[in-house]
Structure formats: C-alpha cells, structure tokens
Design an enzyme around this catalytic site. Structure first.
Site, PDB file in Angstrom:
ATOM      1  N   ASP A  11       0.823  -1.121   0.101  1.00 30.81           N
ATOM      2  CA  ASP A  11      -0.123   0.030   0.058  1.00 30.81           C
ATOM      3  C   ASP A  11       0.888   1.301  -0.053  1.00 30.81           C
ATOM      4  OD1 ASP A  11      -2.093  -1.701   0.151  1.00 30.81           O
ATOM      5  OD2 ASP A  11      -2.823  -1.109   1.952  1.00 30.81           O
ATOM      6  N   ASP A 132     -15.160  -2.362  -0.829  1.00 23.92           N
ATOM      7  CA  ASP A 132     -14.691  -2.440   0.529  1.00 23.92           C
ATOM      8  C   ASP A 132     -15.836  -2.101   1.292  1.00 23.92           C
ATOM      9  OD1 ASP A 132     -12.211  -2.504  -0.753  1.00 23.92           O
ATOM     10  OD2 ASP A 132     -12.108  -0.578  -0.968  1.00 23.92           O
TER      11      ASP A 132
END
Length: 249
Positions: A11, A132
C-alpha cells in the site's frame, strides 16, 4: 480446489510502503521506504502475485504514486494487480500498457458501473472490482465516504460483465489483525459466479488454514498485509500449506 492465491499487499502513501488501520490515513505505519525493495522481498519469499494500492490515488481520484508503482513493475517479474485512483478508461489503458496485469476499480464501480463493463469488455480477464464494506455497505473515495449500497448489490451488477475477480475488504478489520471475515466473504462468493478474493484482517497461519477449508472452496484467494510485515505470518509456512493443498487437489 481451484488455485488459491495469497497476495502480499503493498500500500503506497507518499511514495512509501505503509499499512493503515481501518482505512484511516492518519493511522498509517511506514514499513518500507522503498516499495520496489519490498516487492523484491516478496518475490524472493516465493509469492506469485502482488497486490498494490495507491492510497493517495484512491483519495485524489487519480494516480498519485505512479513513480513508485512503475519502480515495482520494473523490479519484479511477478504479475501485479493495482488499485487506487482508477476512475476512467484512459487510466485503465495506461496502467495495463505499463505492465500491470490487472487493474482494480473501486469507487467507479459504485458510481460508474458502465465504465467497469466497458473496461472488462476491452480488456477481458484484466479488470477486477474492489468492494470495500463497512457494516455491509460499500465505502468509496478511499473509504472516506460510505454509500447506501450493499456489496452484493454491486457485485450482481457485474455478473455477466467478464470481471476477473471481486476483492472484498472488511474495513472494520483491515490492518487490525483480527482475522479475515470469511463468513461475509464466503456468503458473497456463494451468491455470485465471479471469483472472490478476501481482504481485511488477515492475521496468522490460522487464516491460511481457514482459506483452505472446504467451506471456503469458492474463494480465489486472500490479501495479507500487516501480518506479513510484522512477522505474525511466516510466508514460507503459508505458501507451503497452499502448495500442499494444490498438490492434493
């Protein structure tokens, strides 16, 4: 059993390799200043695929950490799936042209499903959808905003679109090492024909074993982040279990 893939996560925030807690940019821990070096490490450990997210891009709605992503692509030969800030066909084309194996469309999957279908038609097998969820509802704009639409409702929009995979993340667990939310992920996988990848909360070898259990047979894999970075998950042990399960299938 279908081939189950364990994706190590990279990330990106400010060009660095970080992990967030529950998607909160203010709760970021830097684990490596050099994402390309981290990618090289994952490749050396035996991983077969990388999961890369441009966190700044997810908030900005356009690629921000492009330089870091391109260094990763040049450093390792592993296929890379990339998400974050991919909101139009031009960006999809650009990343696939630079060597990304598969792009992940998240926010635009909620707001612009036509884009997802166009991209999937143009690039078969190379477009995934990132869902998500917070309390069952899908979050957008780098998880900054929660929609009123359920993950299942959105996933069903793309049943016949040629989507490569759905990446389902439980935001409440992400980065907290609480274990994957396999109940919700399996329920989603059982309700659609698109392959589903579990994400959020991967904590230990227990999650690997759960991923390989018969009830999870429809899952295509899972994404591991913080557990790999802080040593709670031994990559050698995890990959050994996965390879053994494949050999026995």
């Amino acid at each position: 059993m279908e081939t189950v893939i364990l994706f190590p996560a990279i990330d990106l925030k400010n060009g660095q390799c970080v992990r967030l807690e529950q998607g909160d940019m203010a709760r970021a821990t830097v684990f490596n200043l050099d994402p390309a070096e981290q990618a090289r490490s994952f490749a050396a450990q035996g991983f077969e695929y990388l999961h890369v997210v441009d966190l700044d891009g997810a908030f900005a709605g356009k690629p921000v950490n492009a330089d870091a992503v391109e260094r990763v692509l040049k450093t390792v030969a592993l296929p890379v799936q990339l998400g974050g800030g991919i909101r139009n066909l031009k960006t999809v084309e650009a990343w696939l042209g630079k060597g990304v194996a598969r792009v992940i469309i998240g926010t635009a999957a909620v707001r612009d499903p036509v884009l997802v279908k166009e991209a999937a038609r143009a690039f078969p097998g190379r477009v995934a959808v990132g869902l998500d969820a917070r309390d069952g509802k899908v979050a957008v704009d780098g998880w900054a905003e929660t929609s009123e639409v359920s993950a299942l409702d959105i996933a069903r929009r793309f049943e016949d679109a040629g989507i490569a995979a759905i990446i389902f993340t439980d935001i409440a667990r992400d980065g907290l090492l609480k274990g994957l939310n396999l109940d919700a992920t399996i329920a989603l996988a059982d309700s659609i024909s698109i392959p589903v990848i579990a994400s959020g909360g991967f904590a230990s070898i227990v999650d690997v074993k759960a991923l390989l259990a018969p009830r999870a047979k429809k899952l295509a894999g899972a994404i591991a982040g913080r557990a790999l970075y802080d040593g709670r998950l031994d990559p050698v042990e995890a990959l050994k279990l996965i390879h053994a399960a494949r050999a026995a299938a």
